[in-house]
Design a protein around this motif. Sequence first.
Motif, PDB file in Angstrom:
ATOM      1  N   ASP A  65       0.811  -1.218   0.000  1.00 21.12           N
ATOM      2  CA  ASP A  65       0.000   0.000   0.000  1.00 21.12           C
ATOM      3  C   ASP A  65       0.845   1.269   0.000  1.00 21.12           C
ATOM      4  N   SER A  66       1.847   1.322   0.895  1.00 19.95           N
ATOM      5  CA  SER A  66       2.547   2.585   1.136  1.00 19.95           C
ATOM      6  C   SER A  66       3.680   2.857   0.149  1.00 19.95           C
ATOM      7  N   VAL A  67       4.185   1.824  -0.521  1.00 21.22           N
ATOM      8  CA  VAL A  67       5.287   2.029  -1.468  1.00 21.22           C
ATOM      9  C   VAL A  67       4.804   1.900  -2.911  1.00 21.22           C
ATOM     10  N   PHE A  68       4.297   0.727  -3.269  1.00 17.97           N
ATOM     11  CA  PHE A  68       4.007   0.464  -4.682  1.00 17.97           C
ATOM     12  C   PHE A  68       2.655   1.032  -5.127  1.00 17.97           C
ATOM     13  N   LEU A  69       1.609   0.801  -4.337  1.00 17.77           N
ATOM     14  CA  LEU A  69       0.310   1.368  -4.707  1.00 17.77           C
ATOM     15  C   LEU A  69       0.353   2.896  -4.600  1.00 17.77           C
ATOM     16  N   ALA A  70       1.064   3.396  -3.590  1.00 18.17           N
ATOM     17  CA  ALA A  70       1.182   4.851  -3.434  1.00 18.17           C
ATOM     18  C   ALA A  70       1.909   5.478  -4.621  1.00 18.17           C
ATOM     19  N   GLU A  71       2.910   4.773  -5.164  1.00 19.17           N
ATOM     20  CA  GLU A  71       3.638   5.288  -6.324  1.00 19.17           C
ATOM     21  C   GLU A  71       2.730   5.359  -7.550  1.00 19.17           C
ATOM     22  N   LEU A  72       1.885   4.352  -7.741  1.00 20.58           N
ATOM     23  CA  LEU A  72       0.947   4.376  -8.864  1.00 20.58           C
ATOM     24  C   LEU A  72      -0.050   5.516  -8.685  1.00 20.58           C
ATOM     25  N   ARG A  73      -0.508   5.717  -7.451  1.00 21.39           N
ATOM     26  CA  ARG A  73      -1.462   6.792  -7.177  1.00 21.39           C
ATOM     27  C   ARG A  73      -0.810   8.160  -7.406  1.00 21.39           C
ATOM     28  N   ARG A  74       0.472   8.300  -7.078  1.00 23.80           N
ATOM     29  CA  ARG A  74       1.187   9.561  -7.285  1.00 23.80           C
ATOM     30  C   ARG A  74       1.321   9.876  -8.768  1.00 23.80           C
ATOM     31  N   ARG A  75       1.632   8.833  -9.548  1.00 15.94           N
ATOM     32  CA  ARG A  75       1.829   9.049 -10.987  1.00 15.94           C
ATOM     33  C   ARG A  75       0.510   9.214 -11.734  1.00 15.94           C
ATOM     34  N   HIS A  76      -0.447   8.359 -11.387  1.00 12.89           N
ATOM     35  CA  HIS A  76      -1.719   8.327 -12.131  1.00 12.89           C
ATOM     36  C   HIS A  76      -2.881   8.224 -11.143  1.00 12.89           C
ATOM     37  N   PRO A  77      -3.323   9.341 -10.541  1.00 17.77           N
ATOM     38  CA  PRO A  77      -4.345   9.329  -9.491  1.00 17.77           C
ATOM     39  C   PRO A  77      -5.644   8.629  -9.883  1.00 17.77           C
ATOM     40  N   HIS A  78      -5.943   8.580 -11.172  1.00 18.34           N
ATOM     41  CA  HIS A  78      -7.201   7.975 -11.612  1.00 18.34           C
ATOM     42  C   HIS A  78      -6.971   6.700 -12.433  1.00 18.34           C
ATOM     43  N   HIS A  79      -5.864   6.036 -12.169  1.00 17.16           N
ATOM     44  CA  HIS A  79      -5.576   4.804 -12.911  1.00 17.16           C
ATOM     45  C   HIS A  79      -6.673   3.769 -12.639  1.00 17.16           C
ATOM     46  N   PRO A  80      -7.124   3.038 -13.650  1.00 18.56           N
ATOM     47  CA  PRO A  80      -8.187   2.029 -13.467  1.00 18.56           C
ATOM     48  C   PRO A  80      -7.875   1.003 -12.376  1.00 18.56           C
ATOM     49  N   TYR A  81      -6.586   0.679 -12.197  1.00 16.46           N
ATOM     50  CA  TYR A  81      -6.227  -0.320 -11.183  1.00 16.46           C
ATOM     51  C   TYR A  81      -6.602   0.158  -9.782  1.00 16.46           C
ATOM     52  N   LEU A  82      -6.575   1.482  -9.593  1.00 16.49           N
ATOM     53  CA  LEU A  82      -6.906   2.045  -8.285  1.00 16.49           C
ATOM     54  C   LEU A  82      -8.406   2.074  -8.036  1.00 16.49           C
ATOM     55  N   GLU A  83      -9.180   1.920  -9.086  1.00 16.74           N
ATOM     56  CA  GLU A  83     -10.633   2.040  -8.979  1.00 16.74           C
ATOM     57  C   GLU A  83     -11.341   0.702  -9.065  1.00 16.74           C
ATOM     58  N   THR A  84     -10.610  -0.385  -9.080  1.00 18.01           N
ATOM     59  CA  THR A  84     -11.240  -1.701  -9.181  1.00 18.01           C
ATOM     60  C   THR A  84     -10.777  -2.585  -8.026  1.00 18.01           C
ATOM     61  N   VAL A  85     -11.597  -3.583  -7.708  1.00 19.96           N
ATOM     62  CA  VAL A  85     -11.246  -4.554  -6.677  1.00 19.96           C
ATOM     63  C   VAL A  85     -10.139  -5.446  -7.218  1.00 19.96           C
ATOM     64  N   GLU A  86      -9.061  -5.580  -6.439  1.00 23.01           N
ATOM     65  CA  GLU A  86      -7.965  -6.434  -6.891  1.00 23.01           C
ATOM     66  C   GLU A  86      -8.476  -7.859  -7.086  1.00 23.01           C
ATOM     67  N   PRO A  87      -8.393  -8.395  -8.298  1.00 25.76           N
ATOM     68  CA  PRO A  87      -8.957  -9.729  -8.541  1.00 25.76           C
ATOM     69  C   PRO A  87      -8.142 -10.809  -7.851  1.00 25.76           C
ATOM     70  N   GLU A  88      -8.799 -11.919  -7.530  1.00 24.00           N
ATOM     71  CA  GLU A  88      -8.100 -13.051  -6.948  1.00 24.00           C
ATOM     72  C   GLU A  88      -8.107 -14.210  -7.913  1.00 24.00           C
ATOM     73  N   LYS A  89      -7.138 -15.057  -7.769  1.00 27.05           N
ATOM     74  CA  LYS A  89      -7.041 -16.241  -8.610  1.00 27.05           C
ATOM     75  C   LYS A  89      -8.275 -17.112  -8.389  1.00 27.05           C
ATOM     76  N   ALA A  90      -8.897 -17.544  -9.473  1.00 26.97           N
ATOM     77  CA  ALA A  90     -10.073 -18.400  -9.362  1.00 26.97           C
ATOM     78  C   ALA A  90      -9.666 -19.797  -8.918  1.00 26.97           C
ATOM     79  N   PHE A  91     -10.478 -20.380  -8.041  1.00 28.29           N
ATOM     80  CA  PHE A  91     -10.238 -21.749  -7.625  1.00 28.29           C
ATOM     81  C   PHE A  91     -11.055 -22.678  -8.514  1.00 28.29           C
ATOM     82  N   VAL A  92     -10.863 -23.963  -8.296  1.00 28.91           N
ATOM     83  CA  VAL A  92     -11.566 -24.941  -9.115  1.00 28.91           C
ATOM     84  C   VAL A  92     -13.069 -24.733  -8.937  1.00 28.91           C
ATOM     85  N   GLY A  93     -13.773 -24.569 -10.031  1.00 27.39           N
ATOM     86  CA  GLY A  93     -15.208 -24.350  -9.966  1.00 27.39           C
ATOM     87  C   GLY A  93     -15.627 -23.270 -10.949  1.00 27.39           C
ATOM     88  N   LYS A  94     -16.903 -23.216 -11.206  1.00 27.25           N
ATOM     89  CA  LYS A  94     -17.441 -22.261 -12.159  1.00 27.25           C
ATOM     90  C   LYS A  94     -17.509 -20.864 -11.549  1.00 27.25           C
TER      91      LYS A  94
END
Length: 648
Positions: A65-94
């Motif tokens: 949060d404080s180093v890498f995500l903060a750097e993205l927020r500093r460079r691009h405050p409205h980057h799509p990655y900052l506005e979406t839920v971080e996806p998780e790897k899908a497990f076996v199943g539909k």
Amino acid sequence: MLNSVQLKILHDSEPDTILSPDLIGQIAAQADASKLTDEQLLEFLKICNVLYRGGEPLISDYLYDSVFLAELRRRHPHHPYLETVEPEKAFVGKTVALPEKMLSTDKAYKPDEINRWLTRIEKAADEINVDPSELMFRVTPKLDGYAAYDDGKILYTRGDGRKGTDISRVFERGLIVGGNGQRGQGAGEIVVGQNYFNTYLADYFENARNFQASIIREKELEPHALEAIRNHAAIFYPFSQLPGRHVSAAEIRADFPNIVEEVRSMVDYDVDGVIFEVTHDAVKKHMGATRHHHRWQIAYKNNIETATVKVLRVTPQTSRSGRVNPVAELEPTRLSGAMISRATAHHYGMVKGQGIGAGTIIELTRSGLVIPKIERVITPQSPQIPDRCPSCGSELVWDSDYLYCLNTTQCPAQIENTIEHFFRTLANVDGFGLKTIEKLHAAGVNSVYAVYQLDMEQLQKMGFGDKTAQNLLDQLQRSRNEAIEDWRFLGAFGIYRMGLGNCERLLQHYHLTDIFKLTVEDITAIEGFAEKTAVAVVECLKKVEHDFMQIYQLGFNLIQTPLISEQQQTSSPVSGKTIVFTGTMQHGKRDDMKKEAKRLGAKVADSVTGKTDYLVTGAEVGAAKINAAMQKGVRVISEEEYLSLLSG
């Protein structure tokens, strides 16, 4: 460097990453985002998220949060990655749509950030003519588990916040719901008790998240994971059922540190902060949400203390099972109020892969009373991997990431730890700690049976004083006279893949002295025993049979586990009922009442859930506990009423 499990997770989830494994490890070690290109920064954030969701975190939440995500927020405050839920790897199943969106939570690391959030809430209340001074805020522990959603029929992973994977199989495996025990209460987290994890699982899983991911991901659970579920140490905890406090904004501002500390300690699960949320429905609706998080809610996360520490050496230690564990000896460093000089490196695969040896510079973390953890390696050095057991000198062998000494019958460390494990598991004997056992072993005592053959003269010759020697003999006699459950006695022998839960489960089907005749087929026929476990149990039972019978014939006061076939025939009024005992009992010890209830076919639990039938109360029980049970529909009866129930 990434370990083999992390590499596999990346290969399965991000096969086309532009970053090489070496570069990923280098970025993590340097913890510097300023020199990365936009593409590298975004890719590294995605990789960190994939590994975190997969139970193998690469860096701490704070660094993310404080180093890498903060750097993205500093460079691009409205980057799509900052506005979406971080996806998780899908497990076996539909992958299916969630009944409602599961957004992330906005985060704060400083009290000032919480104060600014409160000001925004108060401003929003003013805008809709709600008196800000009347607003109340719910404060709950922020569980550091595995997010899921339960609609009563299906349990979903959070996925990308909109679509998740059906993991209802975890309920079929025995996972229970925390709080009132009812299904269908929406969002929550799969968590495991801290004390239970540290006692029973830390040798098998690097961290609690690794364990939580495993009970979702694996087609066939490891016995230790399955036992944790059946012991109700691992549960699904709905957010709506979490304990907490309701406070005003003024109270938060005036007593912030104490509120945070009090709420954090309300549960025995991994907690990485607290959640603040305004409770006023109109204000919540007015504030709304971004695509990433609800504006009316925020998490205050632990700013975990870290220290850069030099490793002096890595010391191998041989355990009862023969596993040789690496312990990093450190330059003494004060961290979270304690002087730290040692930290676990978990296994020699980690030592080898990450270059942990004399001179290695590491980042050490510790939050509260949590065991110190090597967060990352900053400057690796050549590791020293032992090829001989530090206790007996036997050649070591690799099994996956672990080193083992196979000299089970003559290795001092294995002998001493085995004896210590026996007496610790019996839990009805004092005085036989590791130092006493080391002294006995140095004098030639190399088995539990040999300990029971000691007399006063022998102990005196070993250097024990008259009073100490007599006390040890008295304790040995006590261990035979005092009643204990037969499953606890069996568990004291440390049979591979047979924790206390599995021991009790086995003895619900077979008498103690009959288990050595069992076949793999007999054991796999018992619910909860997979073939792999059954093979290991049969093999280990053969190895310990001689020692077991020697000790058993010394005469112990064993309480026999009621056979399920016999329980079904009993007319006991508590047969099949789930009972919790609380308070000080007047007609006998609470442990004795628990044992008697089990003998009568009842299930005895330590905490009240919606599935509890009776809460039996002795003296000195708080009204809050009784009221909580009644709210869950649990019948509360006194000790006298319980005894009348049994006699009637």
